[in-house]
Write an enzyme that holds these catalytic residues in place. Structure first.
Site, mmCIF file in Angstrom:
data_model
loop_
_atom_site.group_PDB
_atom_site.id
_atom_site.type_symbol
_atom_site.label_atom_id
_atom_site.label_comp_id
_atom_site.label_asym_id
_atom_site.label_seq_id
_atom_site.Cartn_x
_atom_site.Cartn_y
_atom_site.Cartn_z
ATOM 1 N N ARG A 123 0.821 -1.238 0.000
ATOM 2 C CA ARG A 123 0.000 0.000 0.000
ATOM 3 C C ARG A 123 0.842 1.270 0.000
ATOM 4 N NH1 ARG A 123 -3.198 -3.079 3.584
ATOM 5 N NH2 ARG A 123 -5.050 -3.847 2.511
ATOM 6 N N LYS A 145 3.303 11.774 -11.416
ATOM 7 C CA LYS A 145 2.526 10.907 -12.320
ATOM 8 C C LYS A 145 3.288 9.594 -12.458
ATOM 9 C CE LYS A 145 -0.162 13.807 -15.449
ATOM 10 N NZ LYS A 145 -0.322 14.265 -16.840
ATOM 11 N N GLU A 187 10.530 18.479 -25.041
ATOM 12 C CA GLU A 187 9.808 18.840 -23.809
ATOM 13 C C GLU A 187 10.299 20.196 -23.297
ATOM 14 O OE1 GLU A 187 7.260 17.131 -22.827
ATOM 15 O OE2 GLU A 187 7.555 15.033 -23.341
ATOM 16 N N LYS A 229 7.777 23.610 -14.096
ATOM 17 C CA LYS A 229 6.972 22.418 -13.774
ATOM 18 C C LYS A 229 6.488 22.484 -12.322
ATOM 19 C CE LYS A 229 5.529 18.040 -14.359
ATOM 20 N NZ LYS A 229 5.672 16.836 -15.142
ATOM 21 N N GLU A 239 -4.094 17.417 -12.113
ATOM 22 C CA GLU A 239 -4.520 17.714 -13.487
ATOM 23 C C GLU A 239 -6.030 17.911 -13.625
ATOM 24 O OE1 GLU A 239 -2.196 15.823 -16.651
ATOM 25 O OE2 GLU A 239 -3.982 15.872 -17.903
ATOM 26 N N ARG A 243 -2.571 21.913 -15.530
ATOM 27 C CA ARG A 243 -1.512 20.915 -15.749
ATOM 28 C C ARG A 243 -1.660 20.264 -17.123
ATOM 29 N NH1 ARG A 243 1.013 16.419 -11.573
ATOM 30 N NH2 ARG A 243 2.416 15.479 -13.095
ATOM 31 N N ASN A 247 0.417 18.807 -21.766
ATOM 32 C CA ASN A 247 0.171 17.783 -22.788
ATOM 33 C C ASN A 247 0.247 18.367 -24.199
ATOM 34 O OD1 ASN A 247 -0.207 15.965 -20.743
ATOM 35 N ND2 ASN A 247 -2.415 16.290 -20.650
ATOM 36 N N HIS A 250 1.183 16.297 -27.210
ATOM 37 C CA HIS A 250 1.094 14.879 -26.833
ATOM 38 C C HIS A 250 -0.129 14.178 -27.423
ATOM 39 C CE1 HIS A 250 4.246 16.143 -24.149
ATOM 40 N NE2 HIS A 250 4.402 14.923 -23.670
ATOM 41 N N HIS A 254 1.193 11.055 -29.152
ATOM 42 C CA HIS A 254 1.033 9.681 -28.660
ATOM 43 C C HIS A 254 0.551 8.762 -29.778
ATOM 44 C CE1 HIS A 254 0.661 10.575 -24.057
ATOM 45 N NE2 HIS A 254 1.909 10.427 -24.459
ATOM 46 N N HIS A 266 9.875 9.228 -27.840
ATOM 47 C CA HIS A 266 8.747 10.003 -27.326
ATOM 48 C C HIS A 266 8.859 11.488 -27.712
ATOM 49 C CE1 HIS A 266 5.517 11.186 -24.650
ATOM 50 N NE2 HIS A 266 6.325 12.079 -24.102
HETATM 51 N N1 GLY Z 1 4.313 15.094 -18.127
HETATM 52 C C1 GLY Z 1 3.149 15.844 -17.964
HETATM 53 C C2 GLY Z 1 2.737 15.983 -16.529
HETATM 54 O O1 GLY Z 1 3.479 15.664 -15.627
HETATM 55 O O2 GLY Z 1 1.639 16.412 -16.298
#
Ligand code: GLY
Length: 369
Positions: A123, A145, A187, A229, A239, A243, A247, A250, A254, A266
């Site tokens: 957990r 994330k 990025e 960031k 998000e 946030r 993206n 992306h 993707h 990527h």
């Molecule tokens: N890589 C995008 C984020 O962390 O939201």
């Protein structure tokens, strides 16, 4: 000189991001977290492990009661539950308890998988991020994330689970293949495009230093990205709002990654996705034509692709529509109003996406002309 950036949640400090040019401060940082006398599982992949795992193992050998290295086969195709299961088996075999911790040593895939394994083992056990790719240092290691791909869906299974420390050793970039390094630049440029026009200008002015991996430039660039960031994840950790601007590039990126069967990196797909998103922004009268072409061409000096062959544009659109985020809700596109200002747009149509992919697509016939 090392740099420290603290990430807060609801005004409480949660973890530090340390930026330094070697691993010499790692033990002190772990000591501050009271990790002495605990067990450490270093999770790394077959590319990164041979370069850096032994150094960290040695560094921690008299600090932790046991240091175990778990190496999995490198590649996005291994970002799955099977690899997580492998990590859990190692934790069980070595009797890791909830007091012990995982150290994720590698790029975005390693960080995401290790973070997820940490979030579910007993957990939840502590984990720290030691990102070794530019992409992971400026983006994926920060913000909690974690997760894996599932069937055809990228990052479908996962959790928001915060690291206890992000330790960035900028010199690890020297062992990175050039293609990986430039992939991370997509990025970096993304930050300038979505939220900081003066940083975008700075990147272009520092083009030669970035190529040469000048240490001061790298540190300044990475620190700036981490600060941007940090600001975003503090404001919107889970998000629910801004946030999502991260993206940018992306959504179609993707789908291109999938259609190309992971043969493009990527960041390369993100660059292509950014070009498409900038094109749609132009066509929706948000950007001028000049701005679109300038943005598109700025990826070239960083060895990033702005066009693509051997794909079916309609397949890219279909894959975008079947993406996790689209399949469980509306498709959120990130568009640009200008360099340095992005917006969320939910009105992008299939036709607009197709036109954007056709803009970057060159068929065999085009090439033979
Ligand atoms: N890589 C995008 C984020 O962390 O939201």
């Amino acid at each position: 000189m090392s740099k420290t950036i603290t990430v807060n949640l609801k005004k409480k400090p949660i973890y530090d991001i340390i930026i330094h040019n070697d691993f010499s401060l790692l033990k002190d940082e772990l000591n501050k977290l009271s990790y002495e006398g605990r067990k450490c599982l270093i999770v790394t992949d077959s590319n990164v492990g041979p370069h850096h795992a032994a150094e960290i193992e040695n560094l921690l050998s008299d600090f932790c009661t046991e240091v175990v290295v778990h190496t999995f086969e490198a590649g996005e195709c291994n970002k799955n539950l099977k690899t997580v299961e492998g990590i859990i088996k190692t934790l069980v075999e070595h009797h890791f308890s909830r007091k012990d911790f995982i150290l994720a040593l590698g790029g975005g895939v390693t960080g995401d998988i290790s973070g997820f394994a940490s979030s579910i083992y007993m957990r939840g056990i502590d984990f720290i991020q030691v990102p070794t790719t530019l992409l992971a240092q400026v983006d994926s290691s920060i913000g909690g994330k974690t997760g894996v791909d599932f069937d055809q869906y990228k990052n479908m299974v996962g959790a928001f689970y915060m690291p206890k420390l992000v330790y960035i050793n900028t010199s690890t970039l020297k062992t990175l293949p050039a293609r990986q390094y430039y992939s991370g630049m997509a990025e970096v440029m993304k930050y300038g495009l979505i939220m900081d026009s003066s940083f975008y200008e700075w990147i272009l002015n520092k083009m030669y230093e970035i190529h040469d991996m000048d240490q001061d430039t790298l540190e300044e660039m990475i620190e700036h990205c981490c600060t941007l960031k940090q600001r975003i994840v503090e404001k919107d950790p889970f998000e629910n709002g801004d946030r999502a601007l991260l993206n940018f590039g992306h959504t179609l990126g993707h789908a291109i990654e999938k259609a190309k069967n992971l043969t493009l990196l990527h960041g390369e797909c993100v660059a292509l996705g950014c070009v498409c998103a900038a094109y749609i922004s132009w066509k929706k009268d948000r950007l001028s034509m000049e701005e679109y072409y300038e943005i598109r061409d700025m990826f070239v000096p960083f060895n990033l692709p702005i066009s693509i062959t051997e794909i079916d544009p309609a397949e890219i659109v279909a894959l975008t529509k079947s993406d996790k985020k689209a399949s469980v809700g509306e498709l959120k596109f990130i568009l640009l109003k200008r360099v340095g200002k992005a917006v969320i747009d939910t009105t992008v149509t299939e036709e607009e996406m197709l036109a954007a992919v056709n803009e970057i697509y060159f068929s065999e016939d085009d090439l033979n002309e």
